[in-house]
Scaffold this active site. Structure first.
Site, PDB file in Angstrom:
ATOM      1  N   HIS A 144       0.676  -1.244  -0.219  1.00 21.07           N
ATOM      2  CA  HIS A 144       0.083  -0.041  -0.076  1.00 21.07           C
ATOM      3  C   HIS A 144       1.246   1.151   0.385  1.00 21.07           C
ATOM      4  O   HIS A 144       2.292   0.949   0.500  1.00 21.07           O
ATOM      5  CB  HIS A 144      -0.919  -0.158   1.425  1.00 21.07           C
ATOM      6  CG  HIS A 144       0.075  -0.458   2.358  1.00 21.07           C
ATOM      7  ND1 HIS A 144       0.198  -1.376   3.159  1.00 21.07           N
ATOM      8  CD2 HIS A 144       0.062   0.400   3.319  1.00 21.07           C
ATOM      9  CE1 HIS A 144       0.703  -1.024   4.500  1.00 21.07           C
ATOM     10  NE2 HIS A 144       0.710  -0.028   4.999  1.00 21.07           N
ATOM     11  N   GLY A 145       0.192   2.623  -0.076  1.00 19.61           N
ATOM     12  CA  GLY A 145       1.053   3.459  -0.402  1.00 19.61           C
ATOM     13  C   GLY A 145       1.694   4.481   1.406  1.00 19.61           C
ATOM     14  O   GLY A 145       1.285   3.695   1.444  1.00 19.61           O
TER      15      GLY A 145
END
Length: 145
Positions: A64-65
């Site tokens: 994920h970011g």
């Protein structure tokens, strides 16, 4: 109209990746193609991996970011990449299932807890890795949407 968090179009079966970076990019591209995130989110996923591994154990990684990638998220969503042959995630950790997440506001926490419930059962992970259809995987994650 809001996209469902997880749909069969968000699932790629029998993928193969040479490196964890390639696997993360493939997962990120799926999130981009489905309209959940801006293309810049992929770079933030790779940046996040450099900070700390998203390997969770049990052949699962949840790329994920970074915190500052939230502005690149258009809708909350999950992309699932099944890599039956596995991909090395460092320190001898092999990943066969990548679950890319993009959470709008703080929805990623709810999404993560749903994923954790499913993936904490080793037999569920095995079923996902061996699944031959997106529908089989969707059934296991039915509580996510």
């Amino acid at each position: 109209m809001a996209l469902p968090i997880l749909a069969k179009e968000n699932i790629v079966l029998n993928a193969s990746a040479g490196t964890k970076e390639e696997a993360i990019e493939m997962t990120g591209r799926l999130l981009v193609q489905r309209g959940y995130v801006e293309p810049s989110y992929i770079g933030k996923m790779l940046e996040r991996e450099e900070l700390t591994s998203t390997y969770m154990g049990n052949f699962v990684a949840i790329p994920h970011g970074t915190e500052d990638a939230k502005k690149a998220v258009k809708e909350s969503g999950i992309a699932i990449l099944q890599v039956p042959s596995g991909v090395e995630f460092g320190a001898g950790n092999e990943v066969k299932l990548l679950i890319g997440i993009a959470g709008k506001d703080n929805e990623h926490l709810d999404i993560l807890s749903q994923i954790a419930i499913v993936c904490s059962e080793e037999e569920n992970v095995q079923k996902i890795v061996e699944a031959t259809s997106a529908e089989e995987i969707l059934e296991l994650f039915e509580g996510v949407n």
